[in-house]
Design a protein around this motif. Structure first.
Motif, PDB file in Angstrom:
ATOM      1  N   SER A   1      -1.554  -0.763  -7.797  1.00 39.77           N
ATOM      2  CA  SER A   1      -2.830  -0.543  -7.112  1.00 39.77           C
ATOM      3  C   SER A   1      -3.622  -1.838  -7.002  1.00 39.77           C
ATOM      4  O   SER A   1      -4.193  -2.146  -5.945  1.00 39.77           O
ATOM      5  CB  SER A   1      -3.644   0.514  -7.870  1.00 39.77           C
ATOM      6  OG  SER A   1      -4.905   0.679  -7.292  1.00 39.77           O
TER       7      SER A   1
ATOM      8  N   THR B   1       2.271   1.661  -3.535  1.00 43.01           N
ATOM      9  CA  THR B   1       1.213   2.152  -4.413  1.00 43.01           C
ATOM     10  C   THR B   1       0.974   3.636  -4.198  1.00 43.01           C
ATOM     11  O   THR B   1       0.839   4.402  -5.161  1.00 43.01           O
ATOM     12  CB  THR B   1      -0.094   1.369  -4.182  1.00 43.01           C
ATOM     13  OG1 THR B   1       0.147  -0.010  -4.457  1.00 43.01           O
ATOM     14  CG2 THR B   1      -1.215   1.878  -5.058  1.00 43.01           C
ATOM     15  N   SER B   2       0.943   4.048  -2.957  1.00 47.26           N
ATOM     16  CA  SER B   2       0.729   5.463  -2.643  1.00 47.26           C
ATOM     17  C   SER B   2       1.854   6.324  -3.207  1.00 47.26           C
ATOM     18  O   SER B   2       1.609   7.396  -3.778  1.00 47.26           O
ATOM     19  CB  SER B   2       0.623   5.649  -1.136  1.00 47.26           C
ATOM     20  OG  SER B   2       0.472   7.011  -0.813  1.00 47.26           O
ATOM     21  N   GLU B   3       3.095   5.854  -3.052  1.00 49.04           N
ATOM     22  CA  GLU B   3       4.239   6.611  -3.584  1.00 49.04           C
ATOM     23  C   GLU B   3       4.189   6.694  -5.104  1.00 49.04           C
ATOM     24  O   GLU B   3       4.449   7.757  -5.682  1.00 49.04           O
ATOM     25  CB  GLU B   3       5.545   5.967  -3.128  1.00 49.04           C
ATOM     26  CG  GLU B   3       5.800   6.097  -1.644  1.00 49.04           C
ATOM     27  CD  GLU B   3       6.953   5.230  -1.162  1.00 49.04           C
ATOM     28  OE1 GLU B   3       7.581   4.538  -1.998  1.00 49.04           O
ATOM     29  OE2 GLU B   3       7.226   5.247   0.053  1.00 49.04           O
TER      30      GLU B   3
ATOM     31  N   SER C   1      -1.972  -4.215  -4.390  1.00 47.42           N
ATOM     32  CA  SER C   1      -2.261  -3.848  -3.005  1.00 47.42           C
ATOM     33  C   SER C   1      -3.722  -4.110  -2.668  1.00 47.42           C
ATOM     34  O   SER C   1      -4.044  -4.511  -1.546  1.00 47.42           O
ATOM     35  CB  SER C   1      -1.890  -2.389  -2.732  1.00 47.42           C
ATOM     36  OG  SER C   1      -2.723  -1.507  -3.434  1.00 47.42           O
TER      37      SER C   1
ATOM     38  N   ARG D   1       1.507   6.435  -7.016  1.00 50.34           N
ATOM     39  CA  ARG D   1       0.363   7.272  -7.389  1.00 50.34           C
ATOM     40  C   ARG D   1       0.713   8.753  -7.245  1.00 50.34           C
ATOM     41  O   ARG D   1       0.421   9.565  -8.136  1.00 50.34           O
ATOM     42  CB  ARG D   1      -0.840   6.907  -6.525  1.00 50.34           C
ATOM     43  CG  ARG D   1      -2.116   7.614  -6.957  1.00 50.34           C
ATOM     44  CD  ARG D   1      -3.295   7.167  -6.124  1.00 50.34           C
ATOM     45  NE  ARG D   1      -3.575   5.755  -6.407  1.00 50.34           N
ATOM     46  CZ  ARG D   1      -3.993   4.887  -5.501  1.00 50.34           C
ATOM     47  NH1 ARG D   1      -4.168   5.249  -4.251  1.00 50.34           N
ATOM     48  NH2 ARG D   1      -4.231   3.641  -5.831  1.00 50.34           N
ATOM     49  N   THR D   2       1.353   9.103  -6.131  1.00 43.10           N
ATOM     50  CA  THR D   2       1.735  10.495  -5.902  1.00 43.10           C
ATOM     51  C   THR D   2       2.748  10.950  -6.946  1.00 43.10           C
ATOM     52  O   THR D   2       2.644  12.064  -7.485  1.00 43.10           O
ATOM     53  CB  THR D   2       2.322  10.664  -4.487  1.00 43.10           C
ATOM     54  OG1 THR D   2       1.345  10.238  -3.534  1.00 43.10           O
ATOM     55  CG2 THR D   2       2.701  12.098  -4.215  1.00 43.10           C
TER      56      THR D   2
ATOM     57  N   GLN E   1       0.825  -1.208   0.000  1.00 39.00           N
ATOM     58  CA  GLN E   1       0.000   0.000   0.000  1.00 39.00           C
ATOM     59  C   GLN E   1       0.861   1.261   0.000  1.00 39.00           C
ATOM     60  O   GLN E   1       0.525   2.241  -0.667  1.00 39.00           O
ATOM     61  CB  GLN E   1      -0.960  -0.012   1.183  1.00 39.00           C
ATOM     62  CG  GLN E   1      -2.067  -1.028   1.001  1.00 39.00           C
ATOM     63  CD  GLN E   1      -3.070  -1.033   2.141  1.00 39.00           C
ATOM     64  OE1 GLN E   1      -2.768  -0.584   3.241  1.00 39.00           O
ATOM     65  NE2 GLN E   1      -4.246  -1.555   1.868  1.00 39.00           N
ATOM     66  N   LYS E   2       1.979   1.250   0.726  1.00 44.65           N
ATOM     67  CA  LYS E   2       2.892   2.396   0.716  1.00 44.65           C
ATOM     68  C   LYS E   2       3.500   2.604  -0.663  1.00 44.65           C
ATOM     69  O   LYS E   2       3.583   3.730  -1.151  1.00 44.65           O
ATOM     70  CB  LYS E   2       4.002   2.209   1.748  1.00 44.65           C
ATOM     71  CG  LYS E   2       3.581   2.460   3.162  1.00 44.65           C
ATOM     72  CD  LYS E   2       4.757   2.297   4.108  1.00 44.65           C
ATOM     73  CE  LYS E   2       4.361   2.521   5.541  1.00 44.65           C
ATOM     74  NZ  LYS E   2       5.490   2.336   6.465  1.00 44.65           N
TER      75      LYS E   2
END
Length: 110
Positions: free
Chosen positions: A81, A58-60, A84, A62-63, A55-56
């Motif tokens: 994505s 994916t977040s990185e 995760s 995405r950002t 999840q981290k």
């Protein structure tokens, strides 16, 4: 290699339980004890940590994509994505099964 052995042992136990549930006689299969195998709580913690890591990541990604980083492709973001998401759904299903098993055990007569 250890995960394959654990998976095979788990499958044997599941088949044994299935046969018991169907009331068919079956010869008992000996369960080998592996003292070097990781404990259940360690496996569970590693799985939760892996979901968190996915999840981290994916977040990185995405950002970075939203900020316009040229090295990040949309397909890479979407694949991360989905990975995760699948990992999280699997963790939720395991949690639900554990809660269900706990409730069944607590409802057993003494």
């Amino acid at each position: 290699m250890t995960q394959g052995v654990e998976f095979n042992r788990l499958m044997l136990q599941m088949r044994s339980m299935q046969m018991e549930a169907m009331n068919r006689p079956q010869a008992p299969t000996p369960v080998e004890q592996n003292v070097n195998a990781p404990a259940f709580d360690d496996l569970l913690k590693n799985a939760v940590d892996r979901v968190n890591e996915l999840q981290k990541t994916t977040s990185e990604l995405r950002t970075g994509y939203e900020m316009g980083d040229q090295g990040i492709d949309l397909t890479e973001v979407m694949i991360a994505s989905q990975k995760s998401s699948v990992a999280f759904q699997a963790a939720v299903q395991v949690r639900n099964k554990m809660v269900s098993a706990y409730e069944s055990i607590m409802n057993m007569p003494i």
